[in-house]
Design a protein around this motif. Structure first.
Motif, PDB file in Angstrom:
ATOM      1  N   PRO A   1       6.853  -6.531  -2.044  1.00 12.88           N
ATOM      2  CA  PRO A   1       5.802  -5.648  -2.205  1.00 12.88           C
ATOM      3  C   PRO A   1       5.964  -4.249  -2.537  1.00 12.88           C
ATOM      4  O   PRO A   1       5.136  -3.687  -3.203  1.00 12.88           O
ATOM      5  N   LEU A   2       6.896  -3.489  -2.135  1.00 14.39           N
ATOM      6  CA  LEU A   2       7.177  -2.129  -2.193  1.00 14.39           C
ATOM      7  C   LEU A   2       7.267  -1.970  -3.502  1.00 14.39           C
ATOM      8  O   LEU A   2       6.611  -0.941  -4.237  1.00 14.39           O
TER       9      LEU A   2
ATOM     10  N   GLY B   1      10.295   5.100   2.294  1.00 16.28           N
ATOM     11  CA  GLY B   1      10.235   3.826   1.915  1.00 16.28           C
ATOM     12  C   GLY B   1      11.779   3.134   1.347  1.00 16.28           C
ATOM     13  O   GLY B   1      12.283   2.229   1.884  1.00 16.28           O
ATOM     14  N   VAL B   2      12.687   4.194   0.979  1.00 15.45           N
ATOM     15  CA  VAL B   2      14.098   3.878   0.707  1.00 15.45           C
ATOM     16  C   VAL B   2      14.845   3.864   2.154  1.00 15.45           C
ATOM     17  O   VAL B   2      15.730   2.683   1.969  1.00 15.45           O
ATOM     18  N   VAL B   3      14.525   4.440   2.852  1.00 16.54           N
ATOM     19  CA  VAL B   3      15.024   4.151   4.344  1.00 16.54           C
ATOM     20  C   VAL B   3      14.824   2.913   4.806  1.00 16.54           C
ATOM     21  O   VAL B   3      15.595   2.098   5.323  1.00 16.54           O
ATOM     22  N   THR B   4      13.750   2.370   4.646  1.00 20.36           N
ATOM     23  CA  THR B   4      13.062   1.140   5.252  1.00 20.36           C
ATOM     24  C   THR B   4      13.864  -0.101   4.482  1.00 20.36           C
ATOM     25  O   THR B   4      14.391  -0.980   5.197  1.00 20.36           O
ATOM     26  N   LEU B   5      14.020   0.202   3.183  1.00 16.52           N
ATOM     27  CA  LEU B   5      14.836  -0.790   2.407  1.00 16.52           C
ATOM     28  C   LEU B   5      16.315  -1.138   2.788  1.00 16.52           C
ATOM     29  O   LEU B   5      16.629  -2.012   3.041  1.00 16.52           O
TER      30      LEU B   5
ATOM     31  N   LEU C   1       0.878  -1.208  -0.030  1.00 18.04           N
ATOM     32  CA  LEU C   1      -0.008   0.109  -0.040  1.00 18.04           C
ATOM     33  C   LEU C   1       0.876   1.097  -0.064  1.00 18.04           C
ATOM     34  O   LEU C   1       0.549   2.217  -0.749  1.00 18.04           O
ATOM     35  N   ILE C   2       2.075   1.199   0.833  1.00 17.78           N
ATOM     36  CA  ILE C   2       2.909   2.471   0.645  1.00 17.78           C
ATOM     37  C   ILE C   2       3.508   2.576  -0.759  1.00 17.78           C
ATOM     38  O   ILE C   2       3.613   3.746  -1.236  1.00 17.78           O
TER      39      ILE C   2
ATOM     40  N   PHE D   1       5.467   0.113  -8.960  1.00 16.73           N
ATOM     41  CA  PHE D   1       5.401  -0.334 -10.433  1.00 16.73           C
ATOM     42  C   PHE D   1       3.747  -0.087 -10.835  1.00 16.73           C
ATOM     43  O   PHE D   1       3.524   0.254 -11.919  1.00 16.73           O
ATOM     44  N   VAL D   2       2.770  -0.577  -9.901  1.00 11.81           N
ATOM     45  CA  VAL D   2       1.456  -0.613 -10.245  1.00 11.81           C
ATOM     46  C   VAL D   2       1.063   1.111 -10.119  1.00 11.81           C
ATOM     47  O   VAL D   2       0.228   1.279 -11.164  1.00 11.81           O
ATOM     48  N   ALA D   3       1.647   1.715  -9.363  1.00 16.60           N
ATOM     49  CA  ALA D   3       1.278   3.229  -9.267  1.00 16.60           C
ATOM     50  C   ALA D   3       1.469   4.064 -10.490  1.00 16.60           C
ATOM     51  O   ALA D   3       0.877   4.808 -11.091  1.00 16.60           O
ATOM     52  N   TRP D   4       2.798   3.431 -11.329  1.00 21.00           N
ATOM     53  CA  TRP D   4       3.062   3.895 -12.298  1.00 21.00           C
ATOM     54  C   TRP D   4       2.528   3.491 -13.727  1.00 21.00           C
ATOM     55  O   TRP D   4       2.473   4.222 -14.463  1.00 21.00           O
TER      56      TRP D   4
END
Length: 295
Positions: free
Chosen positions: A158-159, A108-112, A23-24, A164-167
């Motif tokens: 998932p992220l 998101g990038v920090v989480t990865l 979702l994020i 990709f789905v959003a784009w």
């Protein structure tokens, strides 16, 4: 009834991460992710590098000092602080980034990056740090690799899929968010409520103050550092969230998976204590976010 709810909570914990991260991902934009990772003296790249440096070099020693000071008579507290020391990023910071209109791509990038950091250092932590600080014999510590790999997949798959789905299909991303967000919200509400109630029944009140004070100080520090670096307001919010919150569900999962040689009560208490830190910040931050949406 209560035991059944607790069992459901421990079942939902590992399932929540991939759903929330997907979702994020639906809220993130590829162009902004590129800016976060593109070296520059301005923009979110500065916030990203600063946040990662503080998360990996400054925060762990602070948690370990508290774990050592608590003493072995409080084993669940020690386990919780050691696990939280090396699990930066996480679900709570990403959820609040959306709610507080922060720079979600930076979060998101920090989480990865935090997941990769944990994968690299946690075997060393369990081999050397845990026996030194807590005094647990090696035979009571199980291999962390199954939970580390599953957590990495729960974030890395998932992220990017959500991005990709959003784009590729923005309309589909909007429909999925509308359908899945309420379910995710109910799951988060259930986990926070059961964690708070079980913690009130298990832990002394001074521990609540400590678990709230540490992230609160780090939250303010992250905002102040972002402000001093002249970062935009959304980046300041993201830095504050990432420094103030740890990956509590992952830390709880590590404890449940790697310390099975201990008593069930100690393991469950340490797991709940990890989640309590996120809950104590999620509740007031959610009220702030709700106020910002209403007014």
């Amino acid at each position: 009834m209560w035991n059944a709810m607790l069992q459901l909570k421990y079942t939902l914990q590992p399932l929540l991460a991939p759903v929330v991260m997907f979702l994020i991902g639906l809220t993130m934009r590829c162009s902004e992710v590129r800016l976060v990772l593109t070296p520059s003296r301005k923009g979110p790249f500065v916030g990203y590098v600063t946040t990662i440096g503080l998360l990996m070099l400054v925060a762990p020693p602070a948690f370990l000092v508290i774990a050592a000071a608590v003493g072995t008579q409080h084993l669940p507290i020690q386990l919780a602080f050691v696990a939280l020391a090396f699990t930066p990023g996480g679900l709570a910071s990403n959820v609040l980034a959306v709610m507080l209109r922060a720079h979600t791509e930076l979060n998101g990038v920090v989480t990865l990056s935090g997941a990769i950091f944990t994968l690299l250092v946690m075997p060393v932590v369990l081999e050397f740090v845990v026996p030194t600080i807590i005094g647990l014999p090696p035979e009571k510590i199980l291999s962390p690799f199954p939970i580390l790999i599953s957590h990495l997949l729960a974030i890395f798959m998932p992220l990017p899929l959500g991005i990709f789905v959003a784009w590729f299909k923005p309309s589909a991303a909007g429909w999925i968010k509308a359908k899945m967000a309420p379910v995710g919200g109910l799951a988060v509400t259930f986990l926070t409520t059961t964690t708070l109630v079980s913690s009130l029944l298990s832990f002394p009140l001074w521990l609540f103050g400590l678990m709230w004070a540490m992230p609160a100080v780090q939250f303010v520090s992250g905002w102040a550092i972002g402000h001093a670096l002249h970062q935009p307001l959304d980046v300041q919010k993201s830095m504050a969230l990432e420094l103030g919150l740890r990956d509590a569900p992952f830390a709880a999962g590590l404890i449940l998976s790697c310390f099975a040689g201990l008593t069930d009560a100690d393991v469950r208490s340490a797991s709940d204590l990890c989640l309590l830190q996120a809950v104590l910040i999620l509740l007031p931050a959610s009220l702030v976010a709700l106020h910002s949406y209403v007014y």
